[in-house]
Design a protein around this motif. Structure first.
Motif, PDB file in Angstrom:
ATOM      1  N   ASP A 102      -4.708  -1.144  -3.775  1.00  0.00           N
ATOM      2  CA  ASP A 102      -3.684  -2.160  -3.555  1.00  0.00           C
ATOM      3  C   ASP A 102      -3.775  -3.175  -4.681  1.00  0.00           C
ATOM      4  O   ASP A 102      -4.872  -3.573  -5.078  1.00  0.00           O
ATOM      5  N   ALA A 103      -2.636  -3.571  -5.221  1.00  0.00           N
ATOM      6  CA  ALA A 103      -2.605  -4.621  -6.250  1.00  0.00           C
ATOM      7  C   ALA A 103      -1.801  -5.782  -5.710  1.00  0.00           C
ATOM      8  O   ALA A 103      -0.799  -5.588  -5.030  1.00  0.00           O
ATOM      9  N   ARG A 104      -2.248  -6.972  -5.999  1.00  0.00           N
ATOM     10  CA  ARG A 104      -1.549  -8.159  -5.482  1.00  0.00           C
ATOM     11  C   ARG A 104      -1.493  -9.254  -6.536  1.00  0.00           C
ATOM     12  O   ARG A 104      -2.290  -9.277  -7.475  1.00  0.00           O
ATOM     13  N   LEU A 125      -9.559   1.024  -1.891  1.00  0.00           N
ATOM     14  CA  LEU A 125     -10.040   1.342  -0.551  1.00  0.00           C
ATOM     15  C   LEU A 125     -11.107   2.420  -0.705  1.00  0.00           C
ATOM     16  O   LEU A 125     -10.802   3.597  -0.851  1.00  0.00           O
ATOM     17  N   ASP A 159      -6.377  -7.870   5.498  1.00  0.00           N
ATOM     18  CA  ASP A 159      -5.374  -6.820   5.344  1.00  0.00           C
ATOM     19  C   ASP A 159      -5.707  -5.630   6.255  1.00  0.00           C
ATOM     20  O   ASP A 159      -6.681  -5.666   7.014  1.00  0.00           O
ATOM     21  N   PHE A 160      -4.907  -4.589   6.183  1.00  0.00           N
ATOM     22  CA  PHE A 160      -5.086  -3.479   7.116  1.00  0.00           C
ATOM     23  C   PHE A 160      -6.391  -2.731   6.848  1.00  0.00           C
ATOM     24  O   PHE A 160      -6.865  -1.984   7.677  1.00  0.00           O
ATOM     25  N   TYR A 161      -6.981  -2.976   5.676  1.00  0.00           N
ATOM     26  CA  TYR A 161      -8.248  -2.314   5.373  1.00  0.00           C
ATOM     27  C   TYR A 161      -9.436  -3.247   5.594  1.00  0.00           C
ATOM     28  O   TYR A 161     -10.534  -2.986   5.086  1.00  0.00           O
ATOM     29  N   VAL A 167       2.665  -5.883 -11.011  1.00  0.00           N
ATOM     30  CA  VAL A 167       1.754  -5.749  -9.883  1.00  0.00           C
ATOM     31  C   VAL A 167       2.407  -4.780  -8.914  1.00  0.00           C
ATOM     32  O   VAL A 167       3.549  -4.988  -8.524  1.00  0.00           O
ATOM     33  N   ASN A 168       1.690  -3.746  -8.555  1.00  0.00           N
ATOM     34  CA  ASN A 168       2.261  -2.701  -7.712  1.00  0.00           C
ATOM     35  C   ASN A 168       1.551  -2.646  -6.364  1.00  0.00           C
ATOM     36  O   ASN A 168       0.556  -1.949  -6.216  1.00  0.00           O
ATOM     37  N   PRO A 169       2.047  -3.403  -5.403  1.00  0.00           N
ATOM     38  CA  PRO A 169       1.356  -3.459  -4.110  1.00  0.00           C
ATOM     39  C   PRO A 169       1.529  -2.160  -3.331  1.00  0.00           C
ATOM     40  O   PRO A 169       2.476  -1.402  -3.538  1.00  0.00           O
ATOM     41  N   LEU A 170       0.606  -1.958  -2.432  1.00  0.00           N
ATOM     42  CA  LEU A 170       0.568  -0.751  -1.608  1.00  0.00           C
ATOM     43  C   LEU A 170       1.438  -0.954  -0.362  1.00  0.00           C
ATOM     44  O   LEU A 170       1.394  -2.006   0.265  1.00  0.00           O
ATOM     45  N   PRO A 221       0.390   0.515   6.277  1.00  0.00           N
ATOM     46  CA  PRO A 221       0.639   1.549   7.282  1.00  0.00           C
ATOM     47  C   PRO A 221       1.912   1.266   8.064  1.00  0.00           C
ATOM     48  O   PRO A 221       2.150   0.123   8.477  1.00  0.00           O
TER      49      PRO A 221
END
Ligand SMILES: [Zn+2]
Ligand SMILES: [Zn+2]
Ligand SMILES: [Zn+2]
Lengths: 603, 603, 603
Positions: free
Chosen positions: B513-515, B538, B553-555, C313-316, C319
């Motif tokens: 994930d990038a933010r 992750l 976050d979800f992780y 920035v490429n967010p994930l 889910p």
């Protein structure tokens, strides 16, 4: 006789039935002067050997019939499309080295023989046709000269200009300091215009060789002056008397207006301040424009009655603002108050620019009402202010060479901007109510008690002696950081900073510190503390009295502001980038000494 | 023998009477070494077949007479104007595809046969003239090699370089993954330099084909190395013994200094940190420079005694800073401490660059006093530190290929910068007092207990095996997010992330994930919580122990940092962009295991 | 029959043994449709007269064998390197006037005869070979048409397009308002594409002549449509029945998709929202895409299952997000849910773009599990939603001409962006649960009770009458600031603002104020106060009821929002840049009147 009132009028853009409506509204608004023909080249010369003045004739006759006077433009602010097609070299090559094709305006290479011949040609025909017409009160050559060209024709002309200036390559190499970076020129043809493809990096202010870039700025200003002269000479061939001008742009860097002064019969300029907090900036611009021809009144050639169009955000002039700014112009020496534009054009990039008459042609708009009210006031005023002069005892030196040299310099700080420094000192004088002339560094200083020279980076033409003379006879000289650094070739003086000003100022500067805009070093003067920013020169008194000291950093307690007694007078040096209140403090102290504080200085 | 002390000296810029003053002041300041001739090509070869060494002779003789030693430059850091006029192809074509004309410096196309012949020619004549001169202790080739050229000559040379590397178009197409976007090359001549006119968008880091761009970076570094080799060979034809160097620029991306290592007799570099908070960054740069030639001492070829000139804001070095940084250089392996520049030039873009002697020629300035004091200290020190080596047990891997590949990649984040990651890990080692070698990925790892490999994007040359070897024999390997991603051609491994490092690390990564920089995900390790930013891999443990877990976050609760037991040692994986304190925690834990914490680690 | 599920599949990039694994995983994930061949031109035509369909044959046969359906691309989204080498004119010349060389994709000049012949040629061969293949359910022409070219071929084609549009130069000069700035064209060949070298400054939105720039935007959209038509005709020569599409890009400014509507058999588009706060923006884009062909269902041709690669920035995607957005597409009319890409390529600029199958080929990843789960859901759903239509009573007008005209305008504010205004009104409708069609300004309005036309800058084709008709029969029209300003040629109406809309709206606007984004003027409506920003029109009611008034500045208390009763209906004018809650208030009031608030409007 009264202050001229009116503006740019382009009825060639709309049908003749609208012209009648225009003049009806002009009458209502006391409009007496129209600037006509500013972009009519394609209209009057629709082909290389075709001329058609019928529309322009009609415009002029209709205006004359209504008793209005005309400032007649030669129409060369943009060249016709057919000219660019037939002679691609009349278009400019930009800073990036790209030959432009037809488009925009202000698009002619100033060195192109074709452009020079053709622009003078149309001016000559205009003059031949309209010289002596009773309605014509001024000639308006070109439009807002500016920009730059970097084409091969300009390169060749630049080399000629350099031969004229330096005579020998030895002199040129010395002036440009070409032993640096292996730059010695051994043939004139090796010299290229300084651009993104040669000496520059990042943009026009970032150059490897300040000397080349500075000379190109001078050359380009002169090249456009040559264009003006071409047309003026053409006009004079038929009309020996009507005054000739072009519209300047106030605080405009690319053109050294002082070098143009002798060629204009009167100065005119276009006033487009960025927003309604611009009063001080406009005051400086008016004073600069008035100073170009030694205090002679000028024309406010353009201002918008309401909004501009070319900015990202174009705010509306609030009620009363147009009136207030018009009177400010008059108070600073304007003998004409003119608008761009009298009626809004329907298309292209200025369709949303403000106009006295909008697209709907209404007279019942706020803007039209305010224009009419001002027209009435100016009518009532009559000739009272015409030709007035200001007997100022304060001068502020303004110098394009210093502006250029300072801002193309590598180091000490790109954040120090010439206009910011000059504006701060002028603003102090203006708010304290002192009459002030803004004059070139070549002007006589005899008539002034106080001479303020902010950021006087370059010292030339015996200026140091003339400044010393001011102090010697009891006057006060004020100068700042980054003054006295370089000679006319932009080479540092092989001497203590501030070079030839050192004896007058009684100081020297060995070191200077530059910091980001967020850093503040407090300077204490006369018991008060003022912020300073951006640049901090470590001033070493060599006879001068220390007036202000730094409050922070390793040089805390050392001199930031000094005053030297010289002859019967004083010479101040402000080594720190004082905030406005600090500048005000210095200027107030100086004005007080000479009894020059205005009556409203303490409001 | 002692640490050399002096710097760049360009007296060809001023009259000979000043030279006497220069040497008087040099004596006072304990100056023993001068770098001469860096930009003298136009001086020594004023025309294609004209040579004039008289000024250079005089400079050298005057220095030798004073007992000073000389680092003699070939002078090819800028070519003469006459050369560009006679052979326009010696100038560069830039990334935008624009052929430049004469100007600036570092302006020569590295592939131009004329430039290669002429630069070797002047080097050969210099060597022939001055070889064996007792004063000359080193040769200085060119100056700060860098930049890039995209001209047709370079295109042709690139194609040759590619033929050498790939032999067949099939191999090249496979390496560059040209089935993507219909890019298959069917003829070598179809290949263009990757530029704004071909593969790039937005700038040099945004390319459609990473493979082409990466190879062009490698090629351009090699092309300039060829220029260096040309001149070095020319020197060696006359002078078989005097060591030859060029001045590197520390953490400079365009040139892969590791590929140059074998060709330099010793490393030298120019240290211009952005501001006075740069100690850690300089420590890394010194270690990197020392590591280029396997720990051999280097020269600090340039530093400013006071200010730079080329930055937007050029702050002053405070009292003691120049001394401190000079000793830092020595402590990291410098055998010379040299300034740019000995006396300030009067003109052009470096006239405001700091100098030992300013425009006024004074000895009573703060800067001159500090230079003199340091000269005295170095004099007293004598030969103690010369040739010293650092027996480090910690290595940090530094890899230009990974730097390039990471930063020209599309995804996952343009905000992750190679130097930021490397600096954070080096800073931790430095602050914790560990001796550390910064070495290429091709170096032997046998002598190290700890190997830190931040952002080791590319794995090549059996590196995975060598890293495994470190752990197997009981050492510790530390690596991070974005490691083990691509092979030597910048193609992703068809395997779990982190590719060949997976067995060593005992993990895999399926998602990341990038933010934006404002987003923080807290990572908990050993009961403490540390911020992480920008990139969050992750991590899925496949045998490794989970040391740190995400807090948001979800992780949340999943692995962010792991440690795998491998052989007798450990392998750490830091999957999150930990802030400095988190990096410090990891590094401290590792150093503690090996007893490598420095004596001042807890100050 | 069911919603198609699958995506872009490029197995030509990897060995055939992997294909088997691919299809095994496709089966697991319920993948039934593959887009094949999007960038295969260099593969299928490796030289001017060489064709090789063997790989493509194998891909298609393998997929067909697995029972999957194929959307077959012509492969012309990027041309081969050999084509650019043999015919340099097939590459584009950019806005800066630079001829590009081989590289990137979307790199073909749309006017190049060679490109047109060759692209149609490969499409014809593809169609001849695969027409009638049972697996092929759609043709996919080119890829994401867009960008622009400014070459001489395009210049010539532009002149032809202009001749077609205007017939005479007189008409063109009138349309472009060329009396302004001396721009009269006297020969078609004098006309240049509007670029950085001609009419533009600062960039593509800053033009001296809006008319030229607007026509070039129209021309370029048409030129690419011609490319599409070329290929479609070629396909139709062999395959008269299979539907043909190309992938649109939603809210994409350069192409006027409404002008393409008739030529596509169905619409498909690629959905790459910037981040996970994009639900409203995607809703608008879906509605716009559905509206292109009058409500006919469309394909979601591309979306990423996890991450993009091309952004800084490429967010994930978290889910559930991919599933949610897929269902959103279906709810808005999608009959296909497709991914880019089925398996991750190893190299070049999309190697880090998300894929159903990653580099490691695993099925036990979160992403693959989510893709499989959705596949299962879509499988269970079956044909229920296929071909569904939305019987909306609300229409929102979307107009590329207004978009272009508004954003290339000089004044009143560059900060007012068409999409921002449109999105705010669509968002209000969406959040309030109204079914809404987003339709072109040429669409019939008979079926709608409410027509919302934000920033309807240009009025053409009798639109004012049609809008009046909506109100006359009892409907409600809502429009905003900057509506009704210009005619089809982008010339201001010579009338009160808002031009032909004035009678319907019962207002006029003489003045408008633009301010920086930080300035807020509160607007009071129905007892509540809402912020407004950027643009403030001073609305003068001429029969309309004042609904909202300004709270600040000299126009405090005057009208900002009005409602006019017209026939049996209403016409609203929102003169201020209301924040979202103000827009919501207006829209809610309107929907309430018509009983169109959705069931969840108050959640
Ligand atoms: Zn020119
Ligand atoms: Zn080259
Ligand atoms: Zn084209």
């Amino acid at each position: 006789m009264k202050i001229r009132y009116g503006g740019d009028y382009n009825p060639e853009q709309w049908p003749k039935e609208v012209w009648e409506e225009d003049h009806r509204l002009f009458d209502a608004a006391h409009i007496d002067t129209l600037t006509v023909g500013v972009f009519t080249w394609a209209l009057t010369q629709p082909g290389p050997d075709v001329y058609d003045f019928s529309t322009l004739d009609a415009i002029i006759e209709r205006a004359a019939a209504a008793g209005r006077r005309i400032c007649l433009a030669t129409g060369t602010g943009a060249h016709p499309a057919w000219l660019a097609k037939a002679h691609p070299e009349v278009t400019r090559t930009d800073f990036e080295g790209r030959r432009h094709r037809y488009g925009q305006r202000h698009n002619s290479c100033p060195s192109s023989p074709v452009f020079r011949r053709m622009s003078a040609g149309i001016a000559r025909r205009m003059a031949a046709r309209y010289a002596g017409h009773e309605a014509i009160v001024a000639w308006h050559v070109g439009n807002e000269y500016g920009g730059a060209c970097y084409c091969d024709l300009c390169a060749a002309a630049f080399r000629e200009w350099l031969r004229e200036r330096y005579s020998t390559l030895e002199a040129l190499n010395a002036a440009w300091y070409t032993r640096f970076w292996s730059h010695t020129f051994t043939d004139w043809d090796e010299i290229e215009p300084p651009s993104a493809l040669t000496e520059h990096w990042r943009g026009p202010d970032h150059t490897a060789f300040q000397g080349i870039t500075l000379d190109y700025l001078r050359f380009m200003s002169d090249a456009m002056l040559t264009n003006f002269r071409d047309e003026k000479a053409a006009i004079r061939s038929a009309d020996p008397v009507t005054p000739v001008t072009t519209n300047f742009m106030g605080l405009y860097r690319p053109i050294d207006y002082h070098r143009w002064a002798a060629d204009l019969d009167f100065v005119s300029w276009d006033n487009y301040p960025p927003d309604d907090r611009s009063a001080a900036r406009m005051a400086l611009a008016h004073d600069l424009m008035r100073g170009i021809k030694d205090g002679q009144p000028f024309w406010l050639m353009e201002q918008t009655p309401s909004v501009t169009a070319c900015r990202d955000v174009n705010p509306l002039k609030r009620p009363g603002v147009m009136r207030l700014w018009s009177w400010q112009a008059v108070a600073h020496g304007a003998d004409a108050v003119l608008f761009f534009q009298m009626r809004a054009g329907r298309g292209a990039s200025e369709k949303y620019h403000g106009a006295v008459i909008g697209h709907a042609g209404r007279a019942d708009t706020r803007v039209f009402r305010e224009v009419t009210a001002l027209g009435s006031e100016l009518h009532s005023l009559g000739p009272v202010t015409l030709g007035a002069r200001t007997p100022a005892r304060v001068a502020l030196l303004f110098d394009w060479d210093s502006w250029w040299a300072l801002e193309i310099s590598d180091g000490p700080s790109r954040l120090v901007r010439y206009l910011d420094v000059v504006t701060a000192y002028h603003r102090a004088l203006w708010q304290l109510g002192a009459d002030v002339d803004v004059i070139p560094v070549t002007a006589a200083l005899d008539r002034y008690d106080v001479v303020v020279a902010p950021a006087l980076h370059m010292i030339k033409d015996g200026l140091a002696d003339r400044l010393a003379g001011v102090a010697r006879r009891g006057g006060t000289v004020v100068t700042t950081f980054l003054s006295g650094r370089v000679d006319e070739d932009d080479n540092a003086f092989p001497a203590d900073v501030p070079g030839p000003l050192s004896p007058l100022l009684g100081i020297r500067v060995d070191e200077w510190d530059a910091r980001e805009a967020t850093y503040v070093n407090p300077v204490t003067m006369d018991g008060s503390t003022f912020e300073s920013r951006l640049l901090f020169e470590l001033v070493i008194a060599q006879g001068a009295e220390v007036v202000g000291t730094y409050g922070a950093d390793f040089y805390a307690g050392t001199a930031a502001v000094t005053r030297n007694t010289f002859g019967s007078g004083h010479a101040w040096y402000v080594g720190a980038g004082l905030a406005q209140d600090g500048v005000d403090h210095v200027v107030r102290t100086v004005l007080t000494r000479h009894g020059l504080l205005g009556p409203c200085a303490d409001l």
